[in-house]
Write an enzyme that holds these catalytic residues in place. Structure first.
Site, PDB file in Angstrom:
ATOM      1  N   LYS A   1      53.117  51.866  45.042  1.00 51.96           N
ATOM      2  CA  LYS A   1      53.447  52.442  43.719  1.00 51.96           C
ATOM      3  C   LYS A   1      54.035  53.854  43.839  1.00 51.96           C
ATOM      4  O   LYS A   1      53.470  54.842  43.374  1.00 51.96           O
ATOM      5  CB  LYS A   1      52.218  52.452  42.809  1.00 51.96           C
ATOM      6  CG  LYS A   1      51.665  51.056  42.550  1.00 51.96           C
ATOM      7  CD  LYS A   1      50.521  51.050  41.563  1.00 51.96           C
ATOM      8  CE  LYS A   1      50.035  49.643  41.268  1.00 51.96           C
ATOM      9  NZ  LYS A   1      49.340  48.977  42.389  1.00 51.96           N
TER      10      LYS A   1
ATOM     11  N   THR B   1      47.349  48.325  34.169  1.00 47.08           N
ATOM     12  CA  THR B   1      46.529  47.507  33.258  1.00 47.08           C
ATOM     13  C   THR B   1      45.161  48.156  33.022  1.00 47.08           C
ATOM     14  O   THR B   1      44.463  47.800  32.090  1.00 47.08           O
ATOM     15  CB  THR B   1      46.350  46.078  33.809  1.00 47.08           C
ATOM     16  OG1 THR B   1      46.051  46.172  35.198  1.00 47.08           O
ATOM     17  CG2 THR B   1      47.592  45.251  33.620  1.00 47.08           C
TER      18      THR B   1
ATOM     19  N   ASP C   1      52.531  47.572  48.286  1.00 50.94           N
ATOM     20  CA  ASP C   1      52.163  47.995  46.926  1.00 50.94           C
ATOM     21  C   ASP C   1      51.614  49.421  46.968  1.00 50.94           C
ATOM     22  O   ASP C   1      50.416  49.644  46.827  1.00 50.94           O
ATOM     23  CB  ASP C   1      51.126  47.006  46.366  1.00 50.94           C
ATOM     24  CG  ASP C   1      50.808  47.254  44.905  1.00 50.94           C
ATOM     25  OD1 ASP C   1      51.578  47.954  44.232  1.00 50.94           O
ATOM     26  OD2 ASP C   1      49.771  46.729  44.441  1.00 50.94           O
TER      27      ASP C   1
ATOM     28  N   ARG D   1      40.175  39.173  45.408  1.00 46.93           N
ATOM     29  CA  ARG D   1      38.755  38.851  45.626  1.00 46.93           C
ATOM     30  C   ARG D   1      38.369  37.385  45.544  1.00 46.93           C
ATOM     31  O   ARG D   1      37.552  36.938  46.355  1.00 46.93           O
ATOM     32  CB  ARG D   1      37.886  39.706  44.694  1.00 46.93           C
ATOM     33  CG  ARG D   1      37.804  41.143  45.199  1.00 46.93           C
ATOM     34  CD  ARG D   1      37.335  42.100  44.148  1.00 46.93           C
ATOM     35  NE  ARG D   1      38.337  42.271  43.115  1.00 46.93           N
ATOM     36  CZ  ARG D   1      38.241  43.136  42.110  1.00 46.93           C
ATOM     37  NH1 ARG D   1      37.176  43.904  42.022  1.00 46.93           N
ATOM     38  NH2 ARG D   1      39.205  43.242  41.219  1.00 46.93           N
TER      39      ARG D   1
ATOM     40  N   ASP E   1      57.721  59.874  42.838  1.00 48.59           N
ATOM     41  CA  ASP E   1      57.931  61.216  43.394  1.00 48.59           C
ATOM     42  C   ASP E   1      59.364  61.614  43.071  1.00 48.59           C
ATOM     43  O   ASP E   1      60.069  60.884  42.363  1.00 48.59           O
ATOM     44  CB  ASP E   1      57.668  61.188  44.917  1.00 48.59           C
ATOM     45  CG  ASP E   1      57.200  62.536  45.445  1.00 48.59           C
ATOM     46  OD1 ASP E   1      57.732  63.571  44.999  1.00 48.59           O
ATOM     47  OD2 ASP E   1      56.309  62.556  46.309  1.00 48.59           O
TER      48      ASP E   1
ATOM     49  N   LYS F   1      49.973  41.138  50.348  1.00 54.73           N
ATOM     50  CA  LYS F   1      50.167  42.438  49.685  1.00 54.73           C
ATOM     51  C   LYS F   1      49.335  43.503  50.400  1.00 54.73           C
ATOM     52  O   LYS F   1      48.112  43.376  50.522  1.00 54.73           O
ATOM     53  CB  LYS F   1      49.725  42.344  48.220  1.00 54.73           C
ATOM     54  CG  LYS F   1      49.918  43.643  47.453  1.00 54.73           C
ATOM     55  CD  LYS F   1      49.695  43.432  45.961  1.00 54.73           C
ATOM     56  CE  LYS F   1      48.283  43.682  45.513  1.00 54.73           C
ATOM     57  NZ  LYS F   1      47.905  45.104  45.529  1.00 54.73           N
TER      58      LYS F   1
END
Ligand code: C5P
Length: 247
Positions: free
Chosen positions: A69, A131, A67, A222, A72, A40
């Site tokens: 997002k 989230t 990714d 991570r 527009d 990603k």
């Protein structure tokens, strides 16, 4: 929309390449390509390294999830979607708040363009409510309905309008699965092993819990990237996915 062909447990593991340089990205992709199905690329790496990083990952055998997002006006996002498809991206994110005309413009653009030989049409993933948002923040922005309701409505709209999948926390999956088409792809971030630091994620789940709840893919950043042995850490997630599939 056909379900992605997931031949092996590793195909369901998405690694978040959240690093600053193409050199770091290259080192990680080299180490992780045998253990990870999809890489990603988000705003941090894309802004620093540009689209060359997509060619790099693809050249090293990884599938791509872009990714960024998008949100527009329809013409702008449709033109961006064309560039995404040209880079052999497997899936990319679009904010469901972009609305009907934006999704329809993307669909038209992808239908009309000629894909490069061997490249599949990328899957549009709808992003509903981030989230990180709370009900208080949503209310402040003028959304008066409860957050889960807004999130579900946006997911329904996105899938009606051509999104093949939704990015969602594993905790949202039961409600989403009950109300969305059976072939919807679910991509779940916020995945942690029992000993991993939670960091800034709030509602985490293990990979096995997410797979059992119906995730098509789990996104891990991570816990793999900051590990002393990233390839071993990635393989532990793959083994966990395999055990959850077998259970
Ligand atoms: O490092 P960590 O495993 O928390 O990374 C999760 C990745 O998934 C990050 O790249 C983050 O931007 C992304 N993501 C998320 N929550 C969302 C959507 C995307 O954590 N709702």
């Amino acid at each position: 929309m056909t379900r992605p062909l997931l031949r092996e447990p590793k195909d369901r593991l998405i690694f978040a390449l959240d690093v600053d340089t193409i050199e770091e990205a290259e080192r990680l992709v080299k180490a992780l390509a045998p253990h990870v199905g999809v890489f990603k690329v988000g705003p941090r790496l894309f802004t620093s390294a540009g689209p060359l990083v997509l060619d790099l990952v693809h050249g090293m055998g990884g599938e791509l999830f872009l990714d960024l997002k998008f949100h527009d006006i329809p013409a702008t996002v449709a033109a961006a979607a064309r560039q995404v498809a040209r880079r052999r991206v497997k899936m990319f994110t679009v904010h469901a708040l972009g609305g009907r005309q934006m999704f329809e413009a993307i669909g038209r653009e992808l239908n009309e363009m000629t894909l490069i030989p061997g490249a599949a049409r990328p899957t549009i993933l709808g992003v509903t409510i981030l989230t990180s948002h709370s009900q208080a923040e949503l209310t402040e922005m003028g959304f008066e309905r409860p957050l889960p309701e807004v999130s579900l409505r946006l997911a329904q709209l996105a899938t009606e309008l051509g999104a093949g999948g939704i990015v969602a926390s594993g905790h949202e999956l039961p409600a989403l699965k009950a109300s969305l088409p059976a072939d919807t792809v679910f991509v779940c971030p916020g995945i942690r092993g029992p000993d991993d630091a939670v960091g800034d994620q709030t509602r985490v789940m293990t990979a096995a819990q997410a797979i059992r709840a119906g995730a098509t893919y789990v996104v891990v950043g991570r816990p793999i990237r900051l590990s002393d042995a990233p390839a071993d850490a990635a393989q532990r997630f793959v083994d966990e996915i395999a055990r959850a599939e077998a259970a």
